[in-house]
Design a protein around this motif. Structure first.
Motif, short mmCIF file in Angstrom:
data_model
loop_
_atom_site.label_atom_id
_atom_site.label_comp_id
_atom_site.label_asym_id
_atom_site.label_seq_id
_atom_site.Cartn_x
_atom_site.Cartn_y
_atom_site.Cartn_z
N LYS A 157 -8.41 10.42 4.82
CA LYS A 157 -8.35 9.08 4.77
C LYS A 157 -7.22 8.83 3.84
O LYS A 157 -6.32 7.81 4.17
CB LYS A 157 -9.58 8.27 4.59
CG LYS A 157 -9.46 6.76 4.73
CD LYS A 157 -10.86 6.28 4.39
CE LYS A 157 -10.65 4.54 4.69
NZ LYS A 157 -11.97 3.69 4.45
N ILE A 216 -4.08 10.07 5.34
CA ILE A 216 -3.33 9.16 6.41
C ILE A 216 -2.85 7.82 5.92
O ILE A 216 -1.93 7.27 6.34
CB ILE A 216 -4.44 8.98 7.34
CG1 ILE A 216 -4.92 10.09 8.13
CG2 ILE A 216 -4.22 7.79 8.53
CD1 ILE A 216 -6.25 10.01 8.87
N LYS A 217 -3.51 7.25 4.97
CA LYS A 217 -2.99 5.74 4.36
C LYS A 217 -1.65 5.90 3.78
O LYS A 217 -0.86 5.37 3.79
CB LYS A 217 -3.98 5.55 3.25
CG LYS A 217 -3.49 4.11 2.68
CD LYS A 217 -4.68 3.77 1.65
CE LYS A 217 -4.11 2.42 1.02
NZ LYS A 217 -5.10 2.17 -0.09
N MET A 247 -9.17 7.82 13.17
CA MET A 247 -8.54 7.33 12.04
C MET A 247 -7.02 7.45 12.25
O MET A 247 -6.29 6.30 11.78
CB MET A 247 -8.77 8.05 10.79
CG MET A 247 -10.31 7.53 10.14
SD MET A 247 -10.61 8.11 8.53
CE MET A 247 -10.42 9.72 8.43
N PRO A 285 5.74 4.78 9.15
CA PRO A 285 4.79 3.92 9.70
C PRO A 285 5.11 4.22 11.16
O PRO A 285 4.58 3.87 12.07
CB PRO A 285 5.42 2.44 9.35
CG PRO A 285 6.63 2.67 8.82
CD PRO A 285 6.75 4.13 8.21
N ASP A 326 -5.98 5.19 15.20
CA ASP A 326 -6.09 3.52 14.52
C ASP A 326 -5.01 3.37 13.91
O ASP A 326 -4.55 2.03 13.63
CB ASP A 326 -7.43 3.33 14.02
CG ASP A 326 -8.38 3.56 14.82
OD1 ASP A 326 -8.43 3.43 16.17
OD2 ASP A 326 -9.75 3.58 14.38
N SER A 327 -4.39 4.45 13.26
CA SER A 327 -3.04 3.91 12.36
C SER A 327 -1.67 4.17 13.09
O SER A 327 -0.87 3.28 12.68
CB SER A 327 -2.98 5.11 11.23
OG SER A 327 -4.13 4.98 10.47
N TRP A 328 -1.53 4.76 14.04
CA TRP A 328 -0.38 4.76 14.56
C TRP A 328 -0.59 4.73 16.18
O TRP A 328 -1.59 5.41 16.70
CB TRP A 328 0.52 6.48 14.49
CG TRP A 328 0.98 6.51 13.18
CD1 TRP A 328 2.32 6.20 12.66
CD2 TRP A 328 0.33 7.14 12.11
NE1 TRP A 328 2.15 6.62 11.24
CE2 TRP A 328 1.22 6.98 10.93
CE3 TRP A 328 -0.89 7.73 12.03
CZ2 TRP A 328 0.91 7.69 9.79
CZ3 TRP A 328 -1.37 8.34 10.68
CH2 TRP A 328 -0.41 8.30 9.58
N LYS A 335 0.92 6.73 6.63
CA LYS A 335 1.25 5.44 7.15
C LYS A 335 2.11 4.54 6.32
O LYS A 335 3.08 4.06 6.96
CB LYS A 335 -0.12 4.95 7.54
CG LYS A 335 -0.10 3.35 8.05
CD LYS A 335 0.56 3.47 9.49
CE LYS A 335 0.72 2.08 10.02
NZ LYS A 335 1.18 2.16 11.45
N GLU A 336 2.08 4.43 5.10
CA GLU A 336 2.87 3.70 4.25
C GLU A 336 4.28 4.15 4.23
O GLU A 336 5.22 3.55 4.42
CB GLU A 336 2.20 3.67 2.83
CG GLU A 336 3.14 3.02 1.77
CD GLU A 336 2.58 2.96 0.40
OE1 GLU A 336 3.08 2.65 -0.42
OE2 GLU A 336 1.57 3.54 0.25
#
Length: 240
Positions: A118, A121-122, A156, A129, A159-161, A125-126
């Protein structure tokens, strides 16, 4: 989808499959297939070697030769079993190379650590993106025991990309193993097992974790195993 780790002894027949080429191997680009260019991080870790700045610079030049191909994906210069160093090198590589590279989610132990995943992934993503591919490093996972955790990590990521491809590096050691990984929701995986088993004169059995002895030559057995691997990934729902 099963991506075949390249082996020069299996050409030209291998060009009929989706393939992965680990640096410094030179890829054969066929536009109708998914081609992955990998940094060679796992091979270095097996030799107890590290990527120095010269290695990363040469990798950047290598990748830049193939950016015009839409079907080619590039893997970031990760560090096997080291999430923090992998994140650091991801940022450094992007600062010196104008190639969109796929980050690799790493784990410190043979356990799919959801909290660590997690966090990674965060981070990705930052800083990235608009990824089209992200990788999960298979740290000797027992996929039957870890399937729930892997599935949660896959969710996860999804849900992020939007429309992200999820590739597992170093997974799919037999027909059933391929199917079990596909059931977690990943897009693809790669492995050398299809040809390393052929070197040991072992043929894969569709739907099984076991293998059978082969009296065929290496190339014939390896290509047979490759076909079973691809079939297993496509028909994973019929394998219990």
């Amino acid at each position: 989808m099963f991506i075949l780790s390249s082996n020069k002894k299996l050409e030209p027949e291998l060009s009929g499959f989706d393939r992965l080429y680990a640096y410094p191997n030179i890829p054969n680009i066929t536009p109708e297939h998914m081609i992955i260019l990998d940094s060679g991080a796992f091979a270095l870790s097996c030799k107890n070697q590290k990527m120095d700045d010269e290695y990363i610079q040469q990798l950047a030049k290598h990748y830049e030769q193939y950016v015009q191909y839409k079907n080619v994906h590039f893997i970031a210069p990760d560090v096997f079993k080291f999430p923090e160093l992998s994140m650091k090198q991801f940022l450094y590589f992007r600062s010196i190379c104008n190639v969109d590279v796929a980050p690799v989610i790493q784990f410190k132990s043979p356990t799919a650590d959801i909290f660590s995943a997690k966090k990674q992934i965060k981070f990705y993503k930052e800083h990235a993106p608009d990824l089209r591919l992200i990788c999960i490093s298979n740290h000797a996972f027992n996929i039957e025991r870890q399937s729930s955790a892997i599935s949660e990590i896959v969710k996860m990521i999804q849900d992020s990309w939007i429309d992200i491809k999820i590739h597992v590096l170093g997974a799919g050691f037999n027909s059933r193993d391929v199917a079990m990984w596909m059931k977690t929701g990943v897009t693809s995986m790669d492995s050398v097992s299809y040809y390393s088993d052929a070197q040991a004169k072992q043929k894969w059995i569709f739907g099984k974790s076991s293998v059978q002895s082969s009296s065929d030559m290496f190339k014939a057995t390896a290509l047979f195993n490759a076909t079973i691997a691809v079939k297993s990934a496509l028909n994973f729902k019929v394998i219990e």
